[in-house]
Design an enzyme around this catalytic site. Structure first.
Site, short mmCIF file in Angstrom:
data_model
loop_
_atom_site.label_atom_id
_atom_site.label_comp_id
_atom_site.label_asym_id
_atom_site.label_seq_id
_atom_site.Cartn_x
_atom_site.Cartn_y
_atom_site.Cartn_z
N ASN A 231 0.87 -1.06 0.04
CA ASN A 231 0.23 -0.32 -0.20
C ASN A 231 1.28 1.11 0.24
O ASN A 231 1.73 1.35 0.88
CB ASN A 231 -1.21 -0.16 1.33
CG ASN A 231 -1.95 0.89 1.79
OD1 ASN A 231 -1.60 1.88 0.14
ND2 ASN A 231 -2.09 1.35 2.99
N LYS B 95 0.14 4.73 0.09
CA LYS B 95 -0.55 5.50 0.39
C LYS B 95 -0.42 6.89 -0.66
O LYS B 95 -0.31 6.19 -1.89
CB LYS B 95 0.13 5.57 1.37
CG LYS B 95 0.24 4.67 3.01
CD LYS B 95 0.23 4.56 4.23
CE LYS B 95 0.48 3.06 4.31
NZ LYS B 95 0.22 3.67 6.59
N HIS C 45 -9.46 1.16 4.66
CA HIS C 45 -8.38 1.75 5.88
C HIS C 45 -8.45 2.60 6.93
O HIS C 45 -8.97 3.39 6.38
CB HIS C 45 -6.98 1.79 5.10
CG HIS C 45 -6.15 1.83 5.50
ND1 HIS C 45 -5.98 2.61 6.12
CD2 HIS C 45 -5.06 0.95 4.78
CE1 HIS C 45 -3.74 2.85 6.05
NE2 HIS C 45 -3.76 1.21 6.20
N GLU D 186 -6.47 4.63 8.22
CA GLU D 186 -6.07 6.06 8.34
C GLU D 186 -7.46 6.26 6.89
O GLU D 186 -7.98 7.71 7.01
CB GLU D 186 -4.86 6.15 7.38
CG GLU D 186 -4.19 5.85 7.74
CD GLU D 186 -2.90 5.71 6.65
OE1 GLU D 186 -2.90 5.53 5.32
OE2 GLU D 186 -1.78 4.76 7.34
N GLU E 47 -5.70 -5.01 10.27
CA GLU E 47 -4.47 -4.08 10.81
C GLU E 47 -4.80 -3.99 12.12
O GLU E 47 -5.36 -2.66 11.64
CB GLU E 47 -4.69 -3.34 9.23
CG GLU E 47 -3.28 -3.37 8.74
CD GLU E 47 -3.51 -2.89 7.04
OE1 GLU E 47 -2.22 -2.32 6.46
OE2 GLU E 47 -4.06 -1.99 6.93
N GLY F 81 2.55 2.34 10.78
CA GLY F 81 3.05 2.84 10.33
C GLY F 81 4.08 3.48 12.14
O GLY F 81 4.49 4.85 12.44
N SER G 118 2.90 -2.33 9.90
CA SER G 118 4.93 -2.40 10.06
C SER G 118 5.55 -3.88 9.93
O SER G 118 6.54 -4.28 10.53
CB SER G 118 5.17 -2.32 11.79
OG SER G 118 4.92 -0.75 12.18
P1 PGA Z 1 2.83 0.47 7.21
O1 PGA Z 1 1.34 0.66 6.97
O2 PGA Z 1 3.49 -1.06 6.89
O3 PGA Z 1 3.58 1.34 7.19
O4 PGA Z 1 2.35 -0.12 9.06
C1 PGA Z 1 0.47 -0.95 6.67
C2 PGA Z 1 -0.69 -0.56 6.10
O5 PGA Z 1 -1.51 0.77 6.59
O6 PGA Z 1 -1.71 -0.22 5.10
#
Ligand code: PGA
Length: 242
Positions: A10, A12, A95, A97, A164, A170, A206
């Protein structure tokens, strides 16, 4: 039987068209020997050029979001059909976010899921609890609620779930393989009750090349959804080759 993992990236809001091209010029030669199913979700602007770049390779390109509407006067929105035509094979939905910054609700996600399926996109529905919810012992309750809200009774054949935990995205804090496995097992049982079968369940939060192998060893972890570590072509290729 050795499982064929799904390694999904992803991106982003990272990578211009030029940066995405540079990524694939390094990434594609490196993953020739990979047996993983590799998925990458670039931003909308790079969707078409990424889909062109991966032609002839096993990589599938997808969108990070779609509109809940088919078409119409919805300034700034992109429909499922448009994403599909631009080369998307799948779409990330819900997601954390998007739930947090763009106030996406379960009812909205149910519509988006319907649009995705109608356009022939494979939905990857993201679910996961916050740190407070985990501390309060509510992780499973929250995840089940998110599944129930987004999944309607329509036939769901091609669906992927990504677990997740919000506190792991992150932050550098990964759930332990055991924590992820426990949740994945519960998700699978819940999906079975809803008559959703053969649904791959990815773990995200992560994940990096050094934490991947232990996660994939768990029975109910079918793959991973990777944010930060998917931006570097060498690092992400190493994950696809594990
Ligand atoms: P990350 O993000 O691997 O940077 O923690 C995962 C995601 O948001 O899908």
């Amino acid at each position: 039987m050795k499982k064929i993992p799904i390694i999904a990236g992803n991106w982003k809001m990272y990578k211009t068209i030029a940066e995405a091209k540079d990524f694939f010029s390094i990434f594609l030669p490196l993953i020739k020997e990979s047996s993983a199913k590799i998925l990458i979700a670039p931003p909308f602007t790079a969707l078409f050029s990424c889909a062109e770049a991966v032609k002839g390779s096993p990589v599938l390109i997808g969108a990070q979001n779609i509109s809940a509407y088919k078409e119409g006067a919805y300034t700034g929105e992109v429909s499922a059909r448009m994403a599909k035509e631009a080369g998307a094979a799948f779409v990330l939905l819900g997601h954390s976010e998007r739930r947090l910054h763009f106030h996406e609700t379960g009812a909205l996600l149910q519509k988006k899921l319907h649009e995705a399926l109608a356009a022939g996109l494979i939905p990857i529905l993201c679910v996961g609890e916050t740190a407070e919810e985990r501390e309060a012992g509510r992780s499973l309750e929250i995840v089940k609620k998110q599944l129930d809200e987004a999944l309607s009774s329509e036939e769901l054949k091609d669906l992927i779930i990504a677990y997740e935990p919000v506190w792991a995205i992150g932050t550098g804090k990964t759930a332990t393989p055991q924590m992820a496995q426990e949740m994945h097992q519960n998700i699978r049982a819940h999906l079975r009750e809803k008559m959703v079968k053969n649904c791959p369940i990815l773990y995200g939060g992560s994940v990096k090349s050094d934490t991947l192998a232990a996660l994939l060893k768990e029975d109910d972890i079918d793959g991973v959804l990777v944010g930060g570590a998917s931006l570097d072509p060498k690092h992400f290729a190493a994950m696809a080759l594990l």
